[in-house]
Write a protein that holds these residues in place. Structure first.
Motif, PDB file in Angstrom:
ATOM      1  N   ALA A  25      -1.922   2.667  11.687  1.00 48.68           N
ATOM      2  CA  ALA A  25      -2.254   2.429  10.278  1.00 48.68           C
ATOM      3  C   ALA A  25      -1.371   3.230   9.314  1.00 48.68           C
ATOM      4  O   ALA A  25      -0.873   2.697   8.322  1.00 48.68           O
ATOM      5  CB  ALA A  25      -3.734   2.726  10.021  1.00 48.68           C
ATOM      6  N   GLU A  26      -1.179   4.516   9.630  1.00 46.93           N
ATOM      7  CA  GLU A  26      -0.357   5.351   8.754  1.00 46.93           C
ATOM      8  C   GLU A  26       1.092   4.869   8.758  1.00 46.93           C
ATOM      9  O   GLU A  26       1.785   4.915   7.728  1.00 46.93           O
ATOM     10  CB  GLU A  26      -0.429   6.825   9.184  1.00 46.93           C
ATOM     11  CG  GLU A  26       0.380   7.798   8.356  1.00 46.93           C
ATOM     12  CD  GLU A  26      -0.091   7.931   6.907  1.00 46.93           C
ATOM     13  OE1 GLU A  26      -1.138   7.354   6.560  1.00 46.93           O
ATOM     14  OE2 GLU A  26       0.602   8.613   6.120  1.00 46.93           O
ATOM     15  N   CYS A  27       1.548   4.392   9.899  1.00 48.81           N
ATOM     16  CA  CYS A  27       2.919   3.880  10.014  1.00 48.81           C
ATOM     17  C   CYS A  27       3.099   2.640   9.118  1.00 48.81           C
ATOM     18  O   CYS A  27       4.091   2.531   8.391  1.00 48.81           O
ATOM     19  CB  CYS A  27       3.236   3.551  11.471  1.00 48.81           C
ATOM     20  SG  CYS A  27       4.994   3.357  11.792  1.00 48.81           S
ATOM     21  N   VAL A  28       2.144   1.742   9.138  1.00 52.95           N
ATOM     22  CA  VAL A  28       2.202   0.553   8.284  1.00 52.95           C
ATOM     23  C   VAL A  28       2.251   0.964   6.815  1.00 52.95           C
ATOM     24  O   VAL A  28       3.059   0.452   6.032  1.00 52.95           O
ATOM     25  CB  VAL A  28       0.973  -0.367   8.521  1.00 52.95           C
ATOM     26  CG1 VAL A  28       0.991  -1.558   7.558  1.00 52.95           C
ATOM     27  CG2 VAL A  28       0.930  -0.847   9.961  1.00 52.95           C
ATOM     28  N   ARG A  29       1.374   1.889   6.456  1.00 46.84           N
ATOM     29  CA  ARG A  29       1.279   2.349   5.074  1.00 46.84           C
ATOM     30  C   ARG A  29       2.625   2.925   4.578  1.00 46.84           C
ATOM     31  O   ARG A  29       3.078   2.599   3.484  1.00 46.84           O
ATOM     32  CB  ARG A  29       0.199   3.433   4.975  1.00 46.84           C
ATOM     33  CG  ARG A  29      -0.690   3.369   3.758  1.00 46.84           C
ATOM     34  CD  ARG A  29      -1.830   4.371   3.871  1.00 46.84           C
ATOM     35  NE  ARG A  29      -1.367   5.737   3.966  1.00 46.84           N
ATOM     36  CZ  ARG A  29      -1.116   6.538   2.899  1.00 46.84           C
ATOM     37  NH1 ARG A  29      -1.323   6.086   1.679  1.00 46.84           N
ATOM     38  NH2 ARG A  29      -0.683   7.768   3.076  1.00 46.84           N
ATOM     39  N   LEU A  30       3.247   3.750   5.415  1.00 47.66           N
ATOM     40  CA  LEU A  30       4.525   4.348   5.023  1.00 47.66           C
ATOM     41  C   LEU A  30       5.659   3.327   5.054  1.00 47.66           C
ATOM     42  O   LEU A  30       6.551   3.356   4.196  1.00 47.66           O
ATOM     43  CB  LEU A  30       4.851   5.550   5.917  1.00 47.66           C
ATOM     44  CG  LEU A  30       3.976   6.769   5.662  1.00 47.66           C
ATOM     45  CD1 LEU A  30       4.214   7.831   6.731  1.00 47.66           C
ATOM     46  CD2 LEU A  30       4.262   7.355   4.273  1.00 47.66           C
TER      47      LEU A  30
ATOM     48  N   CYS B 235      -4.157  -7.000  -4.156  1.00 44.18           N
ATOM     49  CA  CYS B 235      -3.589  -7.208  -2.812  1.00 44.18           C
ATOM     50  C   CYS B 235      -3.079  -5.881  -2.228  1.00 44.18           C
ATOM     51  O   CYS B 235      -3.341  -5.560  -1.071  1.00 44.18           O
ATOM     52  CB  CYS B 235      -2.444  -8.220  -2.853  1.00 44.18           C
ATOM     53  SG  CYS B 235      -2.997  -9.934  -2.927  1.00 44.18           S
ATOM     54  N   ASP B 236      -2.321  -5.129  -3.026  1.00 42.26           N
ATOM     55  CA  ASP B 236      -1.838  -3.820  -2.554  1.00 42.26           C
ATOM     56  C   ASP B 236      -3.015  -2.910  -2.194  1.00 42.26           C
ATOM     57  O   ASP B 236      -3.005  -2.234  -1.157  1.00 42.26           O
ATOM     58  CB  ASP B 236      -1.007  -3.134  -3.662  1.00 42.26           C
ATOM     59  CG  ASP B 236       0.435  -3.601  -3.707  1.00 42.26           C
ATOM     60  OD1 ASP B 236       0.955  -4.091  -2.687  1.00 42.26           O
ATOM     61  OD2 ASP B 236       1.067  -3.459  -4.772  1.00 42.26           O
ATOM     62  N   TYR B 237      -4.022  -2.900  -3.071  1.00 43.03           N
ATOM     63  CA  TYR B 237      -5.193  -2.052  -2.851  1.00 43.03           C
ATOM     64  C   TYR B 237      -5.979  -2.516  -1.617  1.00 43.03           C
ATOM     65  O   TYR B 237      -6.434  -1.696  -0.810  1.00 43.03           O
ATOM     66  CB  TYR B 237      -6.088  -2.099  -4.101  1.00 43.03           C
ATOM     67  CG  TYR B 237      -7.367  -1.331  -3.979  1.00 43.03           C
ATOM     68  CD1 TYR B 237      -7.366   0.067  -3.939  1.00 43.03           C
ATOM     69  CD2 TYR B 237      -8.593  -1.994  -3.913  1.00 43.03           C
ATOM     70  CE1 TYR B 237      -8.561   0.772  -3.833  1.00 43.03           C
ATOM     71  CE2 TYR B 237      -9.787  -1.293  -3.811  1.00 43.03           C
ATOM     72  CZ  TYR B 237      -9.773   0.088  -3.765  1.00 43.03           C
ATOM     73  OH  TYR B 237     -10.947   0.784  -3.657  1.00 43.03           O
TER      74      TYR B 237
ATOM     75  N   LEU C  79      -6.405  -0.878   5.971  1.00 42.25           N
ATOM     76  CA  LEU C  79      -5.827   0.053   6.946  1.00 42.25           C
ATOM     77  C   LEU C  79      -6.704   1.277   7.169  1.00 42.25           C
ATOM     78  O   LEU C  79      -6.509   2.018   8.132  1.00 42.25           O
ATOM     79  CB  LEU C  79      -4.424   0.482   6.508  1.00 42.25           C
ATOM     80  CG  LEU C  79      -3.346  -0.613   6.578  1.00 42.25           C
ATOM     81  CD1 LEU C  79      -2.070  -0.168   5.860  1.00 42.25           C
ATOM     82  CD2 LEU C  79      -3.033  -0.969   8.030  1.00 42.25           C
ATOM     83  N   GLN C  80      -7.662   1.492   6.273  1.00 41.45           N
ATOM     84  CA  GLN C  80      -8.587   2.624   6.434  1.00 41.45           C
ATOM     85  C   GLN C  80      -9.918   2.213   7.068  1.00 41.45           C
ATOM     86  O   GLN C  80     -10.776   3.066   7.301  1.00 41.45           O
ATOM     87  CB  GLN C  80      -8.853   3.283   5.068  1.00 41.45           C
ATOM     88  CG  GLN C  80      -7.617   3.964   4.485  1.00 41.45           C
ATOM     89  CD  GLN C  80      -7.893   4.581   3.123  1.00 41.45           C
ATOM     90  OE1 GLN C  80      -8.651   4.052   2.327  1.00 41.45           O
ATOM     91  NE2 GLN C  80      -7.270   5.729   2.857  1.00 41.45           N
TER      92      GLN C  80
ATOM     93  N   ALA D  51      -5.932  -7.052  10.429  1.00 40.88           N
ATOM     94  CA  ALA D  51      -4.467  -7.103  10.520  1.00 40.88           C
ATOM     95  C   ALA D  51      -3.875  -8.292   9.751  1.00 40.88           C
ATOM     96  O   ALA D  51      -2.897  -8.142   9.014  1.00 40.88           O
ATOM     97  CB  ALA D  51      -4.019  -7.133  11.979  1.00 40.88           C
ATOM     98  N   GLU D  52      -4.484  -9.466   9.933  1.00 35.32           N
ATOM     99  CA  GLU D  52      -3.966 -10.653   9.234  1.00 35.32           C
ATOM    100  C   GLU D  52      -4.136 -10.508   7.719  1.00 35.32           C
ATOM    101  O   GLU D  52      -3.291 -10.962   6.936  1.00 35.32           O
ATOM    102  CB  GLU D  52      -4.691 -11.915   9.733  1.00 35.32           C
ATOM    103  CG  GLU D  52      -4.242 -13.207   9.089  1.00 35.32           C
ATOM    104  CD  GLU D  52      -2.800 -13.594   9.408  1.00 35.32           C
ATOM    105  OE1 GLU D  52      -2.159 -12.908  10.228  1.00 35.32           O
ATOM    106  OE2 GLU D  52      -2.304 -14.577   8.819  1.00 35.32           O
TER     107      GLU D  52
END
Lengths: 110, 110, 110, 110
Positions: A37-42, B20-22, B28-29, B37-38
């Motif tokens: 998750a952190e990897c995707v975010r960065l 969308c960004d939010y 991811l959290q 994921a999708e």
């Protein structure tokens, strides 16, 4: 005005953005997505700042140094996260982040 | 040239990009990231095309209709995915996608 | 994570990006384009950094302060240039830049 | 998922975005800016859609074909405008647009 002085940094930023986007969607397909998750975010942030940096350099902006300094910071952070994961997409992304960070640091400190 | 005819669509696209960004980083959290994921994948694309559409409208591009048609497609797809998840960030995002899709469809079909 | 704390700044950045894009293409339609060249150049950069700042805030990035600081700098520069031109698109853009700069400075100094 | 199938098109799109940004600011420095106004306008749009296309390909988006089709259209339009001007930055940009258009057309028609 001369594009040549920025060309290798622009190319490195674009390459980094590509591998970050690819790494993000590849992470989302891993079995253990939570670990990524952190990897995707960065990856998402790094891809964006890399494209901005590439565009600002191509425009010979007065803010090239500031943008490259910030871009290098994000690339280093993304590289460090990617290094922790053994998947090919993370290792490739880490290398692309490293090259982009080095090129951006050279511009920022010129 | 008149910005007013596009203003409500531009605002809807920007709002959609924000949600969308939010939604992506909120997904991811979540505990069960794999299930989201999708949603993350579509949020990322939808935010990008919404910002491009907003910019093309502000520039009164000759390609406004084509870009809005594509933007509406992605908003509808992202909305449908978000509807399947009960979290507030997904429900808010679905509503923002719906409004953006409707505004973009109106431009595309004008 | 809370989107609310950034919402007014995100909105100001998006509004600024819209008026910068619109100002750029409107400048290009003026009779004396040469006089507007620097305005177009700054509009282009300001629109880009504003959209990046909006996206980084929506993602609650760890780099929000740095990006907002840089965004505010560019907004101030673009505002100053636009103030020198009496056309409505420049005056509107100057106001949008001012609001975006103020909001970004508040985030950067928080 | 395979990045390789898109890599040459991604590279062509990034190269095109770079030369478009560079062409836009170079046009703004010409003595006869008015003659270059349409070129600046198209450069700005072409750079943006090229970066979006590169990012969507790197993300292996389901909308790659649609985005590449639209990107090719804009590249062809920008190429045609640049061909009319003899400056080196316009001629280089025209070539970059041509390569990007060809690569995007190949993806769109695959």
């Amino acid at each position: 005005m001369d594009l040549e002085k920025f060309k290798s940094c622009i190319d490195a930023c674009n390459e980094c953005a590509t591998y970050c986007d690819y790494c993000a969607v590849s992470c989302l397909q891993e079995d253990d997505v939570k670990m990524m998750a952190e990897c995707v975010r960065l990856d998402m942030q790094c891809a964006q700042i890399c494209r901005l940096a590439a565009s600002f350099m191509a425009q010979n902006s007065d803010y090239v140094k500031e943008v490259c300094r910030l871009c290098a910071e994000l690339c280093r952070k993304c590289e460090a996260e990617c290094r922790q994961h053994e998947m090919a997409h993370c290792q490739q992304c880490a290398e692309a982040c490293k090259r982009s960070a080095e090129e951006c640091e050279a511009i920022a400190n010129a």
